[in-house]
Motif scaffolding. Structure first.
Motif, mmCIF file in Angstrom:
data_model
loop_
_atom_site.group_PDB
_atom_site.id
_atom_site.type_symbol
_atom_site.label_atom_id
_atom_site.label_comp_id
_atom_site.label_asym_id
_atom_site.label_seq_id
_atom_site.Cartn_x
_atom_site.Cartn_y
_atom_site.Cartn_z
ATOM 1 N N ASN A 43 0.854 -1.189 0.000
ATOM 2 C CA ASN A 43 0.000 0.000 0.000
ATOM 3 C C ASN A 43 0.889 1.238 0.000
ATOM 4 O O ASN A 43 2.115 1.143 0.166
ATOM 5 C CB ASN A 43 -0.995 -0.014 1.181
ATOM 6 N N TRP A 44 0.291 2.394 -0.215
ATOM 7 C CA TRP A 44 1.090 3.605 -0.390
ATOM 8 C C TRP A 44 1.773 4.079 0.885
ATOM 9 O O TRP A 44 2.839 4.662 0.833
ATOM 10 C CB TRP A 44 0.215 4.727 -0.955
ATOM 11 N N GLU A 45 1.124 3.827 2.027
ATOM 12 C CA GLU A 45 1.749 4.244 3.286
ATOM 13 C C GLU A 45 3.029 3.438 3.524
ATOM 14 O O GLU A 45 4.048 3.967 3.964
ATOM 15 C CB GLU A 45 0.779 4.082 4.468
ATOM 16 N N LEU A 46 2.968 2.161 3.206
ATOM 17 C CA LEU A 46 4.179 1.333 3.319
ATOM 18 C C LEU A 46 5.212 1.763 2.275
ATOM 19 O O LEU A 46 6.416 1.700 2.529
ATOM 20 C CB LEU A 46 3.835 -0.151 3.155
ATOM 21 N N ALA A 47 4.742 2.219 1.127
ATOM 22 C CA ALA A 47 5.665 2.711 0.097
ATOM 23 C C ALA A 47 6.401 3.947 0.600
ATOM 24 O O ALA A 47 7.616 4.078 0.425
ATOM 25 C CB ALA A 47 4.897 3.038 -1.187
ATOM 26 N N GLU A 48 5.665 4.839 1.228
ATOM 27 C CA GLU A 48 6.314 6.046 1.757
ATOM 28 C C GLU A 48 7.334 5.661 2.825
ATOM 29 O O GLU A 48 8.445 6.204 2.874
ATOM 30 C CB GLU A 48 5.263 7.000 2.350
ATOM 31 N N ARG A 49 6.974 4.678 3.638
ATOM 32 C CA ARG A 49 7.900 4.224 4.674
ATOM 33 C C ARG A 49 9.141 3.565 4.049
ATOM 34 O O ARG A 49 10.254 3.703 4.546
ATOM 35 C CB ARG A 49 7.185 3.248 5.605
ATOM 36 N N ARG A 50 8.928 2.883 2.946
ATOM 37 C CA ARG A 50 10.043 2.264 2.220
ATOM 38 C C ARG A 50 11.024 3.343 1.740
ATOM 39 O O ARG A 50 12.235 3.201 1.860
ATOM 40 C CB ARG A 50 9.499 1.453 1.037
ATOM 41 N N LEU A 51 10.475 4.407 1.183
ATOM 42 C CA LEU A 51 11.327 5.493 0.698
ATOM 43 C C LEU A 51 12.136 6.095 1.838
ATOM 44 O O LEU A 51 13.325 6.399 1.695
ATOM 45 C CB LEU A 51 10.477 6.597 0.039
ATOM 46 N N LEU A 52 11.490 6.278 2.981
ATOM 47 C CA LEU A 52 12.195 6.830 4.134
ATOM 48 C C LEU A 52 13.300 5.883 4.575
ATOM 49 O O LEU A 52 14.431 6.291 4.848
ATOM 50 C CB LEU A 52 11.212 7.087 5.280
ATOM 51 N N LYS A 53 12.972 4.608 4.603
ATOM 52 C CA LYS A 53 13.964 3.595 4.997
ATOM 53 C C LYS A 53 15.154 3.620 4.031
ATOM 54 O O LYS A 53 16.306 3.532 4.446
ATOM 55 C CB LYS A 53 13.298 2.223 4.991
ATOM 56 N N ASP A 54 14.852 3.743 2.745
ATOM 57 C CA ASP A 54 15.916 3.806 1.743
ATOM 58 C C ASP A 54 16.801 5.033 1.940
ATOM 59 O O ASP A 54 18.036 4.949 1.876
ATOM 60 C CB ASP A 54 15.320 3.901 0.324
ATOM 61 N N ALA A 55 16.174 6.174 2.160
ATOM 62 C CA ALA A 55 16.933 7.416 2.314
ATOM 63 C C ALA A 55 17.829 7.332 3.552
ATOM 64 O O ALA A 55 19.022 7.646 3.508
ATOM 65 C CB ALA A 55 15.981 8.615 2.421
ATOM 66 N N VAL A 56 17.245 6.895 4.650
ATOM 67 C CA VAL A 56 18.011 6.766 5.897
ATOM 68 C C VAL A 56 19.127 5.733 5.744
ATOM 69 O O VAL A 56 20.284 5.985 6.108
ATOM 70 C CB VAL A 56 17.064 6.380 7.062
ATOM 71 N N GLY A 57 18.800 4.597 5.159
ATOM 72 C CA GLY A 57 19.784 3.532 4.977
ATOM 73 C C GLY A 57 20.955 3.981 4.113
ATOM 74 O O GLY A 57 22.113 3.667 4.401
ATOM 75 N N THR A 58 20.634 4.733 3.066
ATOM 76 C CA THR A 58 21.683 5.231 2.170
ATOM 77 C C THR A 58 22.606 6.212 2.899
ATOM 78 O O THR A 58 23.834 6.163 2.755
ATOM 79 C CB THR A 58 21.045 5.925 0.955
ATOM 80 N N ALA A 59 22.017 7.093 3.689
ATOM 81 C CA ALA A 59 22.823 8.065 4.431
ATOM 82 C C ALA A 59 23.742 7.347 5.427
ATOM 83 O O ALA A 59 24.935 7.673 5.541
ATOM 84 C CB ALA A 59 21.921 9.062 5.154
ATOM 85 N N LEU A 60 23.194 6.382 6.130
ATOM 86 C CA LEU A 60 24.008 5.630 7.095
ATOM 87 C C LEU A 60 25.165 4.920 6.397
ATOM 88 O O LEU A 60 26.301 4.922 6.872
ATOM 89 C CB LEU A 60 23.135 4.606 7.833
ATOM 90 N N LYS A 61 24.859 4.343 5.251
ATOM 91 C CA LYS A 61 25.877 3.599 4.510
ATOM 92 C C LYS A 61 27.000 4.540 4.053
ATOM 93 O O LYS A 61 28.191 4.257 4.247
ATOM 94 C CB LYS A 61 25.206 2.951 3.299
ATOM 95 N N LYS A 62 26.616 5.681 3.478
ATOM 96 C CA LYS A 62 27.618 6.630 2.998
ATOM 97 C C LYS A 62 28.462 7.177 4.145
ATOM 98 O O LYS A 62 29.648 7.438 3.998
ATOM 99 C CB LYS A 62 26.951 7.806 2.288
#
Lengths: 338, 338
Positions: free
Chosen positions: B50-69
């Motif tokens: 669903n879209w709410e989980l999609a938005e949460r996915r995007l947030l998870k991706d953004a946060v995960g990418t920042a942590l990784k970098k």
């Protein structure tokens, strides 16, 4: 400001409560600590034409009372930190419009009051501000309509439910000494035990309260008995029983060193299910009753642990569980001439 | 940290951008700055149900990418500051649950990203934290459903409307030097010009942007030309035209020293009405495109002014007008070995 452990700020610069203001609705006005509130309304509309305006009226009253007691005009307040339970925290936003003070909007559900007080204290301790106003509100009818059903629906609720407090509490924080010094703040982590029942917030929030209390005690290297009382925001009868058990499992028999604002605000006889809840609950009980007890010298050291359930109706509809958080602020009484 | 004027914090201790992460949806992925985003999805569900989980996915991706970098684990991050447009900011709350980092929930609508970055920078500058993660998100379909109508309804919208960005941006702030230093933050006041049309946020928000920009310049004793560019979050085509006029009335011909994230993120040809909006808009454009321009040396000094409309659907139904706010953060490029 000195960091203690991982989650606690110790304010070594002077951070004191300058003044407070509290405004409540009819059910709270008939409760056992009603004498401690500044303004009491005998109906839920508070003279306004709808409940959202009524909630805003309560917030305006609480803020106005605090400003008056502190003998401050809005121009002399550096920041306004606020949040509430309504979607997009509109009670806070629309009152911020009236205040014309630089505004930081916050949300941690019923933990918002201590989140705001923690940040306000940090702003004063670090010199980022001289005087900061922190406030929050909730209203039984606005909350019911948004989170569950409009009250006119007359739906039944189980005994584990809590009753959203109609109340607003405001506090001005500054460096001028007073009877109540703000000593530390512990910022919580989100805890989720998989509970999905929105009619039993107490059970969902108790683990977050436990985590923040234990973290605070660990960070400050204190025993729970350091405090005359540790007070949770709104676990109410069900949640506070669970918290006692959770602490027992960690070897802590907290006994009379523990109380809960949701239990303190209503008489057992009032039809309030398990007790009070809502963002305004911890605010009015702390800034009203508990601070008065401190000034009288009956409480010298207190830890207030505001508890919030970070769900939304949509999350429950999507079968999610209820993540919770608890933010804590510690207070100590000092002798004061003023 | 040094206070400048009434509303600005000047960070004299080292506060630098450690890393960022951005994730966007299909419309943004087809826009003119799509190369600057870390992760692009070609549909709005982002692989979720669903879209709410999609938005949460995007947030998870953004946060995960920042942590990784940043080469950091969540345990090494002191605080997580986040907010989003959903009721009770659930995208942020539910991701905070996963991160297990002490969490401060924020809300100032589409100004949340800079509110978070301002507070994160203050925490680092004052020593309250070493590394702080600030993030925000928005999603076109979750926002439409909540604020207006579900997109399946196929309702018409006027040309003054803006198109909510599907995107999440995260930034880690710390004291280790990097190319991008965070210099000041200016906290805004709520401004309300009496506009009631929720299909024209640009007009409602422009006065708040003007107020914060002028306050920032006044507090720092700078001319607008000090900055290579002053960027607003999401005034888009209608609102940015109004801002230019409002500044002209104050004798400021801002010319090419001004741009807007809602205009930058989409091509003119995309069916996005007046341009982009949403809490994620300023975050992905700043943390993606604008920071890359800084690292390349094309921008040396930048002021990002995130603009938020603090309404809710219920307030519009109750015939209220739209209060707005703008929070600003200034950035300067420094040479850096790392």
């Amino acid at each position: 400001m000195e960091r203690r452990g991982k989650q606690t700020w110790h304010f070594d610069n002077p951070v004191y409560v300058q003044a407070t203001g509290t405004a409540v609705g009819p059910v709270e006005a008939k409760g056992p600590i009603s004498d401690s509130f500044d303004i009491c309304y005998d109906d839920l509309y508070a003279g306004e034409k709808n409940w959202e305006l009524a909630e805003r009226r309560l917030l305006k009253d609480a803020v106005g009372t605090a400003l008056k007691k502190a003998e401050k005009k809005t121009k002399e307040i550096d920041y306004f930190l606020a949040g509430d339970l309504l979607n997009q925290i509109v009670t806070s936003n629309y009152h911020a419009r009236e205040l014309e003070i630089p505004y930081l909007g916050l949300f941690s559900a019923c933990a918002t009051a201590m989140e705001g007080l923690a940040l306000a204290s940090l702003l004063v301790d670090t010199g980022a501000a001289n005087d900061v106003l922190a406030a929050t509100s909730s209203h039984h009818s606005t909350a019911e309509r948004q989170f569950r059903y409009p009250t006119e629906f007359g739906g039944q609720r189980p005994e584990t439910s809590t009753y959203t407090v109609t109340g607003a509490g405001a506090v001005i924080v500054g460096s001028k000494p007073s009877f109540i010094r703000i000593k530390e703040a512990t910022i919580g982590k989100v805890m989720d035990m998989g509970i999905k029942n929105p009619f039993d917030m107490g059970s969902a929030m108790a683990p977050a309260a436990k985590d923040t209390i234990l973290t605070h005690l660990d960070d400050t290297n204190r025993d729970f008995s350091y405090y005359d009382v540790i007070v949770t925001g709104d676990l109410s009868r069900v949640g506070s029983g669970i918290l006692r058990k959770l602490l027992q499992e960690k070897g802590i028999e907290i006994g009379h060193h523990y109380d809960d604002c949701g239990i303190m605000i209503y008489q057992q006889e009032q039809a309030v299910f398990a007790g009070g809840s809502g963002a305004g609950c911890v605010a009015v009980v702390t800034y009203g009753h508990l601070f008065k007890e401190m000034i009288r010298g009956r409480i010298n050291k207190m830890l207030v642990v505001a508890t919030g359930a970070l769900l939304s109706p949509l999350m429950i509809q999507q079968k999610e569980s209820i993540p919770c958080i608890a933010h804590a602020v510690s207070f100590e009484r000092e002798d004061c001439d003023g």
